[in-house]
Design an enzyme around this catalytic site. Structure first.
Site, short mmCIF file in Angstrom:
data_model
loop_
_atom_site.label_atom_id
_atom_site.label_comp_id
_atom_site.label_asym_id
_atom_site.label_seq_id
_atom_site.Cartn_x
_atom_site.Cartn_y
_atom_site.Cartn_z
N GLY A 98 0.82 -1.22 0.00
CA GLY A 98 0.00 0.00 0.00
C GLY A 98 0.84 1.26 0.00
CB SER A 133 0.14 4.31 -4.38
OG SER A 133 -1.03 4.30 -3.58
CB ILE A 136 2.03 5.90 6.42
CG1 ILE A 136 1.42 6.97 7.33
CG2 ILE A 136 3.03 5.03 7.17
CD1 ILE A 136 0.56 6.43 8.46
CG ASN A 185 1.38 1.40 4.81
OD1 ASN A 185 1.20 2.13 5.78
ND2 ASN A 185 0.97 1.73 3.58
CB SER A 214 -3.73 2.51 14.13
OG SER A 214 -4.46 3.64 14.55
CB SER A 256 -7.30 2.81 15.90
OG SER A 256 -7.65 4.15 15.65
CD GLN A 293 -11.29 5.84 13.53
OE1 GLN A 293 -11.27 6.31 14.66
NE2 GLN A 293 -10.22 5.81 12.75
CE1 TYR A 296 -8.01 2.97 12.21
CE2 TYR A 296 -7.69 2.11 10.00
CZ TYR A 296 -7.23 2.83 11.08
OH TYR A 296 -5.98 3.40 11.05
CE LYS A 344 -4.70 0.28 10.63
NZ LYS A 344 -3.54 0.00 9.74
CB ILE A 360 -0.55 10.20 10.09
CG1 ILE A 360 -0.02 9.46 11.33
CG2 ILE A 360 0.55 10.65 9.15
CD1 ILE A 360 0.89 10.25 12.23
CG ASN A 398 -6.53 11.15 8.20
OD1 ASN A 398 -6.07 11.79 7.26
ND2 ASN A 398 -5.82 10.81 9.25
C1 RM4 Z 1 -6.12 6.43 13.38
C2 RM4 Z 1 -6.76 7.49 14.25
C3 RM4 Z 1 -6.86 8.77 13.48
C4 RM4 Z 1 -7.55 8.54 12.13
C5 RM4 Z 1 -6.91 7.38 11.40
C6 RM4 Z 1 -7.64 7.03 10.12
O1 RM4 Z 1 -6.05 5.23 14.05
O2 RM4 Z 1 -8.04 7.06 14.62
O3 RM4 Z 1 -7.56 9.74 14.23
O4 RM4 Z 1 -7.44 9.72 11.36
O5 RM4 Z 1 -6.91 6.25 12.22
#
Ligand code: RM4
Length: 260
Positions: free
Chosen positions: A15, A17, A20, A95, A150, A152, A160, A163, A167, A196, A201
């Site tokens: 990932g 392109s 990060i 990534n 993350s 997260s 999320q 998501y 993570k 980031i 985001n």
């Molecule tokens: C991260 C965190 C950030 C978000 C990204 C997509 O874990 O939650 O705030 O912008 O994910």
């Protein structure tokens, strides 16, 4: 940041392109690595061409591998490209990931599944494929696997729910792989980015209230940039972390320790 940290090493980044992954790929090239550049496909073709150009300018040999990371065949293609182009693979930066922010109560099941398939299942496929290749390698033995998890992994997000478990799963996958693969000289570690600024985001951070709140929550008083991840990722990728495995490092401007 060019210290020759990865001189002569072969580094695969999934990932890469944009964001990060792009920054780490170019950082690896600038530190002496040859690079295997994975991207999802046609939609990112011009972006990956830009990454390849920057890596080549840094003196790296490059090979590009397109494919949906959620398909096991893409993991096989990444390993095949590394072996056919460079005879080995020393570092994997896992990534690739998506975060389509969505409210929970009406979160479509196909969207939940897609995020699991890309972020966690895809990482499993490529980590397992690369580890099998690393396990066969000598001179030097083994390698280094770095998952881009993350903040997260440690805390939730209201939009999320699909998501954050992936993570957390990535961080846990690295901890289990560290145990399973340690005897083969393969180190597995995680980087935990905070907020980031990337494409993932862009829409979320276009809301001035959300943006200001994210900045307020970081003691360093700013959002992270993809370049902020290069040093920590190359630390785990390189021999600077030769006795680190199963470890993780937050790159979040201090957000995770702040109640402000
Ligand atoms: C991260 C965190 C950030 C978000 C990204 C997509 O874990 O939650 O705030 O912008 O994910």
């Amino acid at each position: 940041m060019s210290f020759g940290l990865l001189k002569g090493k072969v580094v695969a980044i999934t990932g890469c392109s944009t964001g990060i992954g792009r920054s780490i790929a170019i950082g690896a090239a600038r530190n002496g690595a040859n690079v295997v550049l994975h991207h999802v496909g046609e939609s990112t073709a011009s972006d990956i061409a830009s990454v390849e150009s920057e890596c080549s300018k840094a003196g790296a040999k490059t090979v590009i591998v397109p494919g949906d990371i959620a398909e096991p065949a893409t993991a096989s293609a990444i390993v095949s490209a590394a072996v056919s182009s460079f005879s080995r693979i020393d570092v994997l930066i896992s990534n690739a990931g998506i975060c389509p922010f969505h409210t929970f109560l009406d979160l479509p099941h196909p969207l939940w599944k897609r995020v699991q398939d890309v972020n966690l299942n895809g990482a499993f496929y490529v980590v397992q494929a690369v580890a099998n290749q690393m396990a066969k390698q000598e001179n030097p033995k083994g390698g280094s696997i770095v998952a881009i998890s993350s903040i997260s992994a440690l805390m939730g997000g209201g939009e999320q729910a699909h998501y954050t478990p992936t993570k957390a799963g990535l961080k846990s996958l690295m901890e289990s792989c560290a145990i399973a693969l340690g005897p083969m000289g393969i180190r597995c570690n995680s980087v935990l980015p905070g907020t980031i600024e990337t494409n993932i985001n862009k829409e979320d951070l276009s809301d001035p209230v959300k943006r200001a709140d994210q900045i307020r929550r970081a003691p360093l008083g700013r959002l992270g940039l993809p370049e902020d991840l290069v040093g920590p990722a190359l630390f785990f990728a390189s021999d600077l972390s030769s006795y680190c495995t199963g470890a993780s490092v937050l790159v979040d401007g201090g957000m995770a320790i702040s109640l402000q």
